[in-house]
Design an enzyme around this catalytic site. Structure first.
Site, short mmCIF file in Angstrom:
data_model
loop_
_atom_site.label_atom_id
_atom_site.label_comp_id
_atom_site.label_asym_id
_atom_site.label_seq_id
_atom_site.Cartn_x
_atom_site.Cartn_y
_atom_site.Cartn_z
N GLU A 195 0.81 -1.22 0.00
CA GLU A 195 0.00 0.00 0.00
C GLU A 195 0.85 1.28 0.00
O GLU A 195 0.83 2.06 0.97
CB GLU A 195 -0.98 -0.03 1.18
CG GLU A 195 -1.93 -1.22 1.08
CD GLU A 195 -3.05 -1.21 2.12
OE1 GLU A 195 -2.98 -0.43 3.08
OE2 GLU A 195 -4.00 -2.00 1.94
N GLU A 290 -4.37 -9.10 -1.20
CA GLU A 290 -4.93 -8.84 0.14
C GLU A 290 -6.37 -8.37 0.07
O GLU A 290 -6.74 -7.58 -0.80
CB GLU A 290 -4.11 -7.78 0.86
CG GLU A 290 -4.57 -7.54 2.30
CD GLU A 290 -3.85 -6.37 2.95
OE1 GLU A 290 -2.62 -6.28 2.79
OE2 GLU A 290 -4.50 -5.57 3.63
N CYS A 292 -9.81 -8.13 3.27
CA CYS A 292 -10.43 -8.60 4.51
C CYS A 292 -11.62 -7.70 4.84
O CYS A 292 -11.82 -6.66 4.19
CB CYS A 292 -9.45 -8.63 5.67
SG CYS A 292 -8.91 -6.99 6.23
N ASN A 316 -12.43 -10.64 -10.39
CA ASN A 316 -11.00 -10.61 -10.62
C ASN A 316 -10.56 -11.68 -11.63
O ASN A 316 -9.81 -11.40 -12.56
CB ASN A 316 -10.24 -10.81 -9.31
CG ASN A 316 -10.38 -9.64 -8.36
OD1 ASN A 316 -10.75 -8.54 -8.75
ND2 ASN A 316 -10.14 -9.88 -7.08
#
Length: 439
Positions: A195, A290, A292, A316
Site C-alpha cells: 500500500e 490482500e 479482509c 478478478n
C-alpha cells in the site's frame, strides 16, 4: 464432444454435494442461460492462499494441539481443507504484528546485525507446518523499512525511504530471502511496498509511482533478478492500477524486472482496470494479494462477507487475475492481535480463551474455488443472461471444467447451463453459491 456433469457442490456452510440438477431436453433454449466454452482459454491460474502474519501464528500457538492441526488441515490439506498453495509473509512488522520490529538493530548501516529471530519464534514454524501438506509458493511484502531509513524517523504514519538508504534497503530484501531460505522456506516473489499510497497509523511507507519505478530500476530489480526472485509492484487498491502501471511499465529498464502487479480490494470492484491492464500488458500477471472485512467473531450470519469474497474473486478472475491471496489466515477473539487496534475478520477465527474455532462463511465461499480449481487450470469462456448472477469457469489440467455461480439476490434463480452441446437445468436459492464440475 459433449460433457457430463460429474459433481455439484452447493451450500454455504458447510459445502455439500448436491443432485439438484438435471439434463434438459430443450436444446434450443435461449433464455436463462449460462454458456460455457471450454475451447476458449484465457489466463493460467496459479493458486489460492492467505497471509502468514505474526497475529495468525501467535493465535495458533495459543490453541490446543488438536485445534492447531485442524486449522492447518482446514487451509492446506487438499482433501480435508481448501488446498491452499500460496502464502504471503511480511518483511519486518505489519499492523497484524504484536508491535513494531525489524530484522536489524536500529541505525545498522551495514546489516551486520540482520537476523530473523523474531520470525523464528512463531511465524516460521507455522509456515513450515503448513508446508507439510504440500508445496506453498511464498510471497513477501514490506510494510515499512526500519525507522532510521525513513524521512519521518518512525515505522508508522507513512514517511518515505531516504535516498541514502535505497541501496541498503534493496539489500535488506536479499538478506530476508536468504535467511528464509536457510530456514527451509523459498520466497519466490516480493512486492516493492505494501500500500505505497496509504499513510497509515501503523507500519507504512509512501512511494509515488515515479519513486517506486526508480527504486526498482536502480536498486531492487537487479538484486532480485540475480537471486531469481520475481517482483510485483503497486500492491494496493484497484482504482489506480492503470495510473501506476503506465508509469512503471512504460519505462523499459524498470519493466524488464517486473513480473506483474499486485492489488487489493478496499476501494471497490474496478474490475475494468484489470481488463485494461491485461490489454496493455498481456505478459504481466495480476495477483490479488490482500482483502479482509470487519471483525465478526461469533456472528451468526457471515454470509454477506462470504458473498463479497466470491463476488470479488469472480470479477478478478474474469479480468485476468491468476492468484488469490487472502489476508490473515487466523485471528483471535478480538480480531487481532494488532498493535494499533485495527481489528479485522478472517475466514477462521479462534477463541483462545476457550480453545474454540469459528469457521465463517467466507471460508466456504473461498472453498468453492480453491478446492476444485487446480494449479495450472485455465479460465475459459462463459456468458450469462443476467447481471443478477455472478459466474466464472475454469478448465483443469485433466480436462474437467469447473463453473462457479453466485446468487447474491433475495430471489431463487432457475437457469440452465449449456456446455459442448449439452444442457443442464438447475436453480440457486437466494444468497447461495454452487460449483458445477463437468467432464
Amino acid at each position: 464432444m459433449g460433457m457430463k456433469l460429474i459433481k455439484t457442490v452447493a451450500g454455504k456452510k458447510p459445502m455439500v454435494e448436491s443432485r439438484d440438477i438435471k439434463i434438459s431436453n430443450n436444446k434450443e433454449q435461449e433464455w436463462a442461460l449460462i454458456n460455457i466454452f471450454p475451447d476458449i482459454e484465457y489466463q493460467e491460474i496459479k493458486g489460492f492462499g492467505g497471509a502468514f502474519t505474526e497475529a495468525a501464528s501467535t493465535t495458533l500457538d495459543k490453541l490446543s494441539a488438536d485445534n492447531r492441526k485442524k486449522i492447518l488441515e482446514l487451509y492446506f490439506d487438499r482433501e480435508k481443507g481448501l488446498g491452499y498453495n500460496f502464502g504471503r509473509v511480511h518483511i519486518n512488522s505489519c499492523d497484524f504484528s504484536l508491535g513494531n520490529y525489524t530484522c536489524v538493530d536500529e541505525g545498522d548501516e551495514t546489516l551486520e546485525t540482520f537476523n530473523i529471530s523474531r520470525d523464528e519464534k512463531s511465524l516460521i514454524p507455522m509456515i513450515k507446518e503448513a508446508m507439510e501438506y504440500g508445496e506453498i509458493e511464498m510471497f513477501a511484502s514490506p510494510w515499512s523499512p526500519p525507522a532510521y531509513m525513513k524521512t519521518n524517523g518512525k515505522m508508522n504514519e507513512g514517511g518515505k525511504l531516504k535516498d541514502e538508504y535505497k541501496e541498503l534497503w534493496a539489500e535488506y530484501f536479499v538478506k530476508f530471502i536468504e535467511k528464509y531460505k536457510e530456514s527451509g522456506i523459498d520466497i519466490t516473489t516480493v512486492s516493492v511496498q505494501n500500500e505505497p499510497k496509504a499513510v497509515q497509523r501503523w507500519d507504512s511507507c509512501i512511494y509515488s509511482a515515479e519513486e517506486e519505478r526508480d527504486f526498482v530500476k536502480n536498486y531492487l530489480g537487479k538484486k532480485m533478478q540475480d537471486i531469481g526472485v520475481k517482483i510485483l509492484f503497486w500492491d494496493h487498491n484497484k482504482e489506480r492500477v492503470i495510473e501506476r502501471a503506465k508509469v512503471m511499465l512504460s519505462d523499459e529498464e524498470a519493466a524488464k524486472y517486473i513480473s506483474g502487479l499486485a492489488f487489493h480490494w478496499y476501494s471497490g470492484d474496478h474490475f475494468e482496470q484489470l481488463e485494461m491492464f491485461n490489454k496493455l500488458y498481456p505478459n504481466k500477471e495480476l495477483v490479488f494479494s490482500e482483502g479482509c472485512y470487519e471483525y465478526s467473531l461469533g456472528a451468526k450470519e457471515t454470509v454477506q462477507i462470504g458473498e463479497k469474497y466470491a463476488h470479488d474473486m469472480i470479477g478478478n478472475f474474469n479480468n485476468y487475475c491468476n492468484t488469490f491471496c487472502d489476508w490473515n489466515l487466523l485471528l483471535d477473539e478480538k480480531g487481532g492481535p494488532n498493535h494499533v487496534g485495527n481489528f479485522c475478520d478472517s475466514p477462521i477465527m479462534a477463541d483462545t480463551v476457550n480453545d474454540e474455532i469459528h469457521i465463517h462463511d467466507s471460508y466456504y465461499y473461498i472453498g468453492h474455488f480453491s478446492k476444485f480449481v487446480e494449479k495450472g487450470a485455465k479460465r475459459i469462456g462463459s456468458s450469462k443472461w443476467t447481471p443478477e448472477l455472478d459466474t466464472v469457469s475454469f478448465k483443469n489440467p485433466d480436462g474437467t471444467v469447473v463453473t462457479v455461480v453466485l446468487n447474491m439476490t433475495n430471489d431463487e434463480k432457475e437457469f440452465s447451463i449449456s456446455i459442448n452441446g449439452e444442457m443442464f437445468e438447475t436453480k440457486l436459492e437466494p444468497h447461495s453459491i454452487a460449483t458445477y464440475i463437468f467432464k
